[in-house]
Enzyme design. Sequence first.
Site, PDB file in Angstrom:
ATOM      1  N   GLN C 203      38.949  39.738  38.449  1.00 51.42           N
ATOM      2  CA  GLN C 203      38.772  40.755  39.537  1.00 51.42           C
ATOM      3  C   GLN C 203      40.039  41.524  39.510  1.00 51.42           C
ATOM      4  OE1 GLN C 203      35.338  40.600  40.963  1.00 51.42           O
ATOM      5  NE2 GLN C 203      35.262  39.617  39.218  1.00 51.42           N
ATOM      6  N   ARG C 223      37.453  41.660  46.590  1.00 50.12           N
ATOM      7  CA  ARG C 223      38.209  42.843  45.762  1.00 50.12           C
ATOM      8  C   ARG C 223      37.128  43.247  44.700  1.00 50.12           C
ATOM      9  NH1 ARG C 223      43.157  41.359  45.459  1.00 50.12           N
ATOM     10  NH2 ARG C 223      43.652  42.976  43.691  1.00 50.12           N
ATOM     11  N   GLY C 244      30.794  42.057  49.497  1.00 49.12           N
ATOM     12  CA  GLY C 244      31.004  41.599  47.958  1.00 49.12           C
ATOM     13  C   GLY C 244      31.672  42.598  47.301  1.00 49.12           C
ATOM     14  N   HIS C 245      31.984  42.206  45.914  1.00 50.80           N
ATOM     15  CA  HIS C 245      32.779  43.175  45.370  1.00 50.80           C
ATOM     16  C   HIS C 245      32.101  44.605  44.795  1.00 50.80           C
ATOM     17  CE1 HIS C 245      31.646  41.027  41.404  1.00 50.80           C
ATOM     18  NE2 HIS C 245      30.663  40.956  42.030  1.00 50.80           N
ATOM     19  N   ASN C 246      33.057  45.459  44.950  1.00 54.05           N
ATOM     20  CA  ASN C 246      32.597  46.976  44.333  1.00 54.05           C
ATOM     21  C   ASN C 246      31.495  47.218  45.333  1.00 54.05           C
ATOM     22  OD1 ASN C 246      33.073  45.307  41.270  1.00 54.05           O
ATOM     23  ND2 ASN C 246      34.047  47.427  41.780  1.00 54.05           N
TER      24      ASN C 246
END
Lengths: 335, 335, 335
Positions: C203, C223, C244-246
């Site tokens: 990540q 991240r 969560g990511h993004n």
Amino acid sequence: MKTLSSRKLVEQFGCLEFGDTKPEIEFLGIGTLEKAELSLLSFLANPKYLKSALVSKAGAIVCSAAAAEELSASFAGRVFTAKDPYAVFARISQYFFEPKIGFSGHSPQAYVDGSAQVHASATVFPFVFVGPGAVIGANTLLYSGAFVGAGSTIGADCVLYPNSVVREGCHLGDRCILNPGAVIGGDGFGFAPSGHENIKIPQVGGVRLASDVEVGSNSSVDRGAMDDTTVGEYTKIDSIVQVGHNVSIGNSCFLCGLVGVAGSATLGNRVTLAGQVGVAGHLSIADNTMIMAQSGVSSSMEKSGIYSGSPVMPHKDWLKLQALFRRILKGGNPS
Amino acid sequence: MKTLSSRKLVEQFGCLEFGDTKPEIEFLGIGTLEKAELSLLSFLANPKYLKSALVSKAGAIVCSAAAAEELSASFAGRVFTAKDPYAVFARISQYFFEPKIGFSGHSPQAYVDGSAQVHASATVFPFVFVGPGAVIGANTLLYSGAFVGAGSTIGADCVLYPNSVVREGCHLGDRCILNPGAVIGGDGFGFAPSGHENIKIPQVGGVRLASDVEVGSNSSVDRGAMDDTTVGEYTKIDSIVQVGHNVSIGNSCFLCGLVGVAGSATLGNRVTLAGQVGVAGHLSIADNTMIMAQSGVSSSMEKSGIYSGSPVMPHKDWLKLQALFRRILKGGNPS
Amino acid sequence: MKTLSSRKLVEQFGCLEFGDTKPEIEFLGIGTLEKAELSLLSFLANPKYLKSALVSKAGAIVCSAAAAEELSASFAGRVFTAKDPYAVFARISQYFFEPKIGFSGHSPQAYVDGSAQVHASATVFPFVFVGPGAVIGANTLLYSGAFVGAGSTIGADCVLYPNSVVREGCHLGDRCILNPGAVIGGDGFGFAPSGHENIKIPQVGGVRLASDVEVGSNSSVDRGAMDDTTVGEYTKIDSIVQVGHNVSIGNSCFLCGLVGVAGSATLGNRVTLAGQVGVAGHLSIADNTMIMAQSGVSSSMEKSGIYSGSPVMPHKDWLKLQALFRRILKGGNPS
């Protein structure tokens, strides 16, 4: 090594020998019905394990008076009875328990403010922070990374596991346990939404945990907005639970994993919230109420009972509804 | 700076050049289909992004054999095929990845008990605590605030991110990752409820994570009451997940965010629990089972499949029920 | 001790005295309608508390223009009006608020990399870690156990409470608050499932929090996989929330306790997710949308409105469905 005599089992733990009294023996520990050997004591707390008990190799079994007759008929060891065998199991587990703490004394690598009072018998690991005016009681363990903020007080015989946090102005009774990462006194979620700015309302209340409260790892008990958030004695909070600001929780409650209780809710005594239950803010739940897993409480529960569903309804109504859905799925569309 | 040659792409990562083999080139990194430039390698793992691939400016694209023909017809760069382009993407991402650790060596500001064994190649940040008898494997990173309790063992090539905790008597295999705030071995939620006191049952079991297990930030894997809580190899646990005491999780599972698994549940291999799923205690879930988001598992799932709802039912039944509800809302009351 | 004059109340906080202007007085603080004394200022922000206001012993009350007439008829103290009394309450709370920090200066027991830039006016508690290239802005507080990774930047007037973590390559604006145990930049949950190995996708994105973002205790903002996870200004995240990511979150949103937002979801501005809401990945939610507690969002919400249920539907449909279920339970099976 600690041992437990059959005599102590009777005199200190309130058990009775079933049948004739036999010579005194020493138990070296406890074990499950399946794995215990002759030197160990075992427990039959739930009648559905009777079969395992009958063939157990334990030296003795503690069970209820109701189970003793049947058990003693084929179990080879000695049988003791107790009113609440599970409670006796818990107490004897505690008796034999030897925690592996891994540090003793007051570490010079900790930071203790000059105005804090840390009892000489307390244990202070490295990297502990104790702020000005804080008080740490006798025998309390502060593991590495534990933080006690300004003016907070921790009673006697408490355990603050690694990286647990008690922010400023919070108070814990005696024998409280904070598991790793538990946070007491993080800011409550209070803002005046102006459509844009969401103006923060300083959270000037604290948190009060009565004695014998346990808080699970990575759980958060948020500080009050003006008054304190409170948790009553013997209440046990599992891992990853949020208790919102100004919540008031009674005595002897259980809050299971991933439960959330929103701001200013009031829980009575002996309330159980099963896993992932959500409770909305500004409502109250009566004593002795059981809320089943994943349920959502959106209005006050004035009558004790068992409730399920989101929104909650009496558990038996919920069962009816589920049965109806299953019938529909089998038989097609009810319309 | 690391580069990747087209030859390595074939020999080391198992790709095949589609069409004629062309001269060797060096890729300087990877990029998305949209943003990649001529010097970068990109990936088409999902056919629905074919359109973006066709106009990508990447120097080369790795795709499935099925997609290669169509892609190569208009894509200007080179095309490589792989059996599993997404897996190749993951491995090449790892190949190029250069973590920014920010510290090296063994900090004198850490605390390592004299009886602990920390491998010389391990990195020990300031404010790390390593208890008596603990073992830390080769190349393992212990970030600031990481805690490893008495007698716990951490394998090689592990990463314990800041403020992650492994309490006493817990064991991690190799290449495990604990994200920040993850807690391994907090007390399980075990009490004998006496109506008032809720007597604590000491949690004397530990936790065993096999190799290649990852635990997300602020997640909790609770220690066992008597035996250990266990997690199998390649199982990945997301952020803010609770795994209760004496749970046994198989290999290659996914537990997504805010999942809770209650005590003594058993999960098979390749089980996926989507976000906010709850699993009740003392039940088992078959291999290759997928539980959809927010579902509640309250009885054992003996047949693998896809399940939804609270309580869970086969996913296709759940879809039927939702369709029925929508019809009712359109057409009025079915009765 | 800070005081607030009636003149300042008008000039600085935009209130108007109702009725004749009276002599200047000094308020010593604020209090609830029930507990405030003559020296304190109180607030009537919600008309349903009018009854308490009428008999309040506060020296003055701030209320809306609409409530002033009725209030002044029997309330003994002075009455001030404001367009948004709750917002004024928030601002005056901030005015009187005196945080108990418990430490000042830069502790020699902290670790600050030589290449980091920590503003001279920042406070650095013991056991803080600041990595290489990190930047800490003016007046920012880094409590004990706070971690700022390599190359991360923290703006001015931020508070990083104890044991909060900002991993490498993450960026916070000004006036951000991380409650204890909050984690910014833990790894996103990204793997290529090969049936056995579940290959980790590094990540490499970071996290960007705009100014005036607050993150609750034990919450996790993961991240990004390639690009950054982003949170807009004035967005407030409660305790125990996973982002969560993004994920991309707009401005002025509220995410309440135990909410989970899965990877790559996009939230507009002024979105409210009530407690325990789950949002699936790769979807978007329109501005000004309110999702009620425990709901599950599994497809994009393109129209702002109020939604409930799992899966979500318009709130009024959900109410209809609940009413139908209640009728069925009273009257028997609808089929």
